[in-house]
Design a protein around this motif. Structure first.
Motif, mmCIF file in Angstrom:
data_model
loop_
_atom_site.group_PDB
_atom_site.id
_atom_site.type_symbol
_atom_site.label_atom_id
_atom_site.label_comp_id
_atom_site.label_asym_id
_atom_site.label_seq_id
_atom_site.Cartn_x
_atom_site.Cartn_y
_atom_site.Cartn_z
ATOM 1 N N ARG A 111 35.488 37.589 28.186
ATOM 2 C CA ARG A 111 35.192 38.546 29.259
ATOM 3 C C ARG A 111 35.870 38.094 30.548
ATOM 4 N NH1 ARG A 111 29.005 38.825 30.004
ATOM 5 N NH2 ARG A 111 29.671 40.065 31.800
ATOM 6 N N ARG A 112 36.647 38.974 31.152
ATOM 7 C CA ARG A 112 37.412 38.606 32.329
ATOM 8 C C ARG A 112 36.526 38.245 33.520
ATOM 9 N NH1 ARG A 112 38.843 40.046 37.100
ATOM 10 N NH2 ARG A 112 40.923 39.547 37.898
ATOM 11 N N ASP A 113 35.340 38.861 33.620
ATOM 12 C CA ASP A 113 34.542 38.775 34.840
ATOM 13 C C ASP A 113 33.504 37.659 34.836
ATOM 14 O OD1 ASP A 113 33.120 40.022 32.822
ATOM 15 O OD2 ASP A 113 32.027 41.359 34.172
ATOM 16 N N VAL A 114 33.485 36.823 33.812
ATOM 17 C CA VAL A 114 32.536 35.716 33.784
ATOM 18 C C VAL A 114 33.130 34.588 32.954
ATOM 19 C CG1 VAL A 114 31.298 36.609 31.762
ATOM 20 C CG2 VAL A 114 30.117 35.068 33.355
ATOM 21 N N ASP A 115 32.851 33.334 33.345
ATOM 22 C CA ASP A 115 33.336 32.210 32.564
ATOM 23 C C ASP A 115 32.327 31.886 31.467
ATOM 24 O OD1 ASP A 115 35.247 30.376 31.899
ATOM 25 O OD2 ASP A 115 35.087 29.177 33.722
ATOM 26 N N ASN A 123 28.323 32.157 31.132
ATOM 27 C CA ASN A 123 27.687 31.395 32.199
ATOM 28 C C ASN A 123 26.589 32.161 32.921
ATOM 29 O OD1 ASN A 123 29.475 29.395 31.535
ATOM 30 N ND2 ASN A 123 30.478 29.277 33.524
ATOM 31 N N ASP A 124 26.685 33.497 32.943
ATOM 32 C CA ASP A 124 25.623 34.272 33.585
ATOM 33 C C ASP A 124 24.448 34.543 32.653
ATOM 34 O OD1 ASP A 124 26.591 36.202 31.866
ATOM 35 O OD2 ASP A 124 27.227 37.603 33.431
ATOM 36 N N HIS A 125 24.532 34.043 31.426
ATOM 37 C CA HIS A 125 23.465 34.147 30.423
ATOM 38 C C HIS A 125 23.169 35.592 30.023
ATOM 39 C CE1 HIS A 125 21.670 29.911 31.481
ATOM 40 N NE2 HIS A 125 22.930 29.872 31.091
ATOM 41 N N SER A 126 24.067 36.522 30.348
ATOM 42 C CA SER A 126 23.811 37.926 30.037
ATOM 43 C C SER A 126 24.291 38.323 28.650
ATOM 44 C CB SER A 126 24.478 38.830 31.087
ATOM 45 O OG SER A 126 25.895 38.752 30.991
ATOM 46 N N ALA A 127 25.178 37.545 28.072
ATOM 47 C CA ALA A 127 25.739 37.897 26.761
ATOM 48 C C ALA A 127 25.779 36.667 25.871
ATOM 49 C CB ALA A 127 27.149 38.471 26.927
ATOM 50 N N LEU A 128 25.264 36.813 24.657
ATOM 51 C CA LEU A 128 25.283 35.733 23.678
ATOM 52 C C LEU A 128 26.533 35.840 22.819
ATOM 53 C CD1 LEU A 128 21.572 35.809 22.438
ATOM 54 C CD2 LEU A 128 22.531 34.673 24.459
ATOM 55 N N THR A 129 27.032 34.699 22.375
ATOM 56 C CA THR A 129 28.215 34.715 21.512
ATOM 57 C C THR A 129 27.864 35.018 20.067
ATOM 58 O OG1 THR A 129 28.061 32.351 21.014
ATOM 59 C CG2 THR A 129 29.356 32.983 22.969
ATOM 60 N N GLY A 130 26.636 34.732 19.665
ATOM 61 C CA GLY A 130 26.220 34.897 18.273
ATOM 62 C C GLY A 130 26.100 33.584 17.524
ATOM 63 N N LEU A 131 26.534 32.481 18.143
ATOM 64 C CA LEU A 131 26.498 31.197 17.448
ATOM 65 C C LEU A 131 25.075 30.742 17.157
ATOM 66 C CD1 LEU A 131 27.987 28.758 16.288
ATOM 67 C CD2 LEU A 131 28.042 27.763 18.594
ATOM 68 N N THR A 150 33.064 16.781 28.392
ATOM 69 C CA THR A 150 31.663 16.387 28.452
ATOM 70 C C THR A 150 30.931 17.030 29.613
ATOM 71 O OG1 THR A 150 32.182 14.254 27.446
ATOM 72 C CG2 THR A 150 30.109 14.410 28.669
ATOM 73 N N ASP A 151 31.553 17.035 30.796
ATOM 74 C CA ASP A 151 30.867 17.478 32.006
ATOM 75 C C ASP A 151 30.903 18.983 32.222
ATOM 76 O OD1 ASP A 151 33.537 16.640 32.169
ATOM 77 O OD2 ASP A 151 33.434 16.067 34.269
ATOM 78 N N TYR A 152 31.500 19.716 31.296
ATOM 79 C CA TYR A 152 31.519 21.169 31.402
ATOM 80 C C TYR A 152 31.081 21.821 30.084
ATOM 81 C CZ TYR A 152 33.549 20.934 36.046
ATOM 82 O OH TYR A 152 33.731 20.701 37.398
ATOM 83 N N CYS A 153 32.008 22.071 29.206
ATOM 84 C CA CYS A 153 31.702 22.877 28.020
ATOM 85 C C CYS A 153 30.804 22.161 27.013
ATOM 86 C CB CYS A 153 32.996 23.347 27.361
ATOM 87 S SG CYS A 153 33.959 24.450 28.433
ATOM 88 N N VAL A 154 30.963 20.853 26.873
ATOM 89 C CA VAL A 154 30.107 20.122 25.929
ATOM 90 C C VAL A 154 28.674 20.091 26.437
ATOM 91 C CG1 VAL A 154 29.681 17.911 24.810
ATOM 92 C CG2 VAL A 154 32.018 18.756 25.030
ATOM 93 N N LYS A 155 28.507 19.745 27.706
ATOM 94 C CA LYS A 155 27.157 19.717 28.288
ATOM 95 C C LYS A 155 26.500 21.090 28.191
ATOM 96 C CE LYS A 155 26.352 20.290 32.669
ATOM 97 N NZ LYS A 155 26.214 20.142 34.147
ATOM 98 N N ALA A 156 27.220 22.135 28.588
ATOM 99 C CA ALA A 156 26.642 23.479 28.562
ATOM 100 C C ALA A 156 26.252 23.881 27.145
ATOM 101 C CB ALA A 156 27.633 24.477 29.146
ATOM 102 N N SER A 157 27.099 23.544 26.174
ATOM 103 C CA SER A 157 26.799 23.881 24.785
ATOM 104 C C SER A 157 25.580 23.129 24.279
ATOM 105 C CB SER A 157 28.014 23.582 23.901
ATOM 106 O OG SER A 157 29.116 24.386 24.260
ATOM 107 N N ALA A 158 25.488 21.845 24.591
ATOM 108 C CA ALA A 158 24.349 21.048 24.133
ATOM 109 C C ALA A 158 23.042 21.532 24.759
ATOM 110 C CB ALA A 158 24.587 19.575 24.442
#
Length: 209
Positions: A111-115, A123-131, A150-158
Motif C-alpha cells: 500500500r502506497r500510503d502506509v509503511d 503500521n497503522d494496524h488497519s489492514a492485516l496481511t493474513g500471516l 532487528t530494530d524495525y521489521c523484526v521487532k515489529a513482526s515479533a
C-alpha cells in the motif's frame, strides 16, 4: 508445530542493497543452518514488496532526504531510500538464502500510503496481511523470528506475533538477525523481552524442539 519466520532477508537489506543493514548478509549462513538443522515443521518468509512510488521513500517527498523524519498518512515516518521495489533484484531474497524449504511467502508494504514493518499488519494496524491466520490454521505453537532489521521489521513482526497469536511461544533468534543502529537494537531487544518474547540464539533453536 514449530515454525521459523525469516523476515526480509532480501538483497535490498544486504551489502550492495539500496537500504543495506550493516553486515546484514552475515545472517544468511545462520538462517540456512536454522532451516536445515532446526527441525522446523514450517518455514515462512516475509518480503518487502513496495510500489515504485511508495510513500515511505524520501524520493516521494520533495526537498527531503533519506533517513530524515517526515510524515505518511498524518503520522511520523522515517523516510527511506527507494528499496525493495516490486520486480527488481533489490527485492529478491538473498541468492545464498536456502528458499527451497520456504513454504509460504508473505509480501508486505504494497500500500502506497502506509509503511509495513511487520509481516503481520501495516503500521497503522488497519489492514492485516493474513500471516497470523495462516499460522493459526497451521496450529503453530512455537514461532522463531529472525532477519532484517532487528530494530524495525523484526521487532515489529515479533511484537505483532506475540499480540496476534495468543498461546504461541514467540522467540527472537538474536544471532540470526542484524539491526541498523546499535542503540536501536538494544532498545528493540529490551522491548521484545518486556513483551514476553524469549531471546535465544540459533544454537538454542537448533537444540530445542
Amino acid at each position: 508445530m514449530k515454525c521459523l519466520l525469516l523476515v526480509d532477508i532480501q538483497n535490498g537489506f544486504c551489502s550492495g542493497g539500496n537500504l543495506a543493514v550493516p553486515n546484514g548478509q552475515d545472517i544468511v549462513p545462520i538462517a540456512n543452518r536454522l532451516i536445515s538443522e532446526g527441525e522446523y515443521d514450517l518455514v515462512v518468509a516475509s518480503q518487502d514488496w513496495h510500489p515504485a512510488d511508495h510513500g515511505s521513500f524520501a524520493s516521494q517527498h520533495p526537498g527531503s532526504r533519506p533517513f530524515e523524519m517526515g510524515t505518511l498518512g498524518g503520522e511520523p515516518q522515517m523516510l527511506w531510500p527507494d528499496h525493495c521495489v516490486q520486480g527488481t533484484s533489490d527485492a529478491d531474497f538473498h541468492p545464498d538464502l536456502d528458499t527451497a524449504r520456504v513454504g509460504y511467502v508473505q509480501r508486505k508494504g504494497q500500500r502506497r500510503d502506509v509503511d509495513s514493518y511487520s509481516a503481520f499488519r501495516d503500521n497503522d494496524h488497519s489492514a492485516l496481511t493474513g500471516l497470523s491466520d495462516y499460522l493459526a490454521e497451521k496450529r503453530v505453537d512455537v514461532l522463531d523470528v529472525c532477519g532484517l532489521a532487528t530494530d524495525y521489521c523484526v521487532k515489529a513482526s515479533a511484537l505483532d506475533a506475540k499480540a496476534m497469536l495468543p498461546g504461541t511461544d514467540i522467540r527472537f533468534v538474536a544471532d540470526a538477525s542484524r539491526g541498523i543502529d546499535a542503540a536501536g537494537v538494544e532498545a528493540a531487544i529490551a522491548e521484545m523481552a518486556a513483551a514476553g518474547i524469549r531471546i535465544i540464539t540459533s544454537a538454542d533453536a537448533i537444540g530445542s524442539r
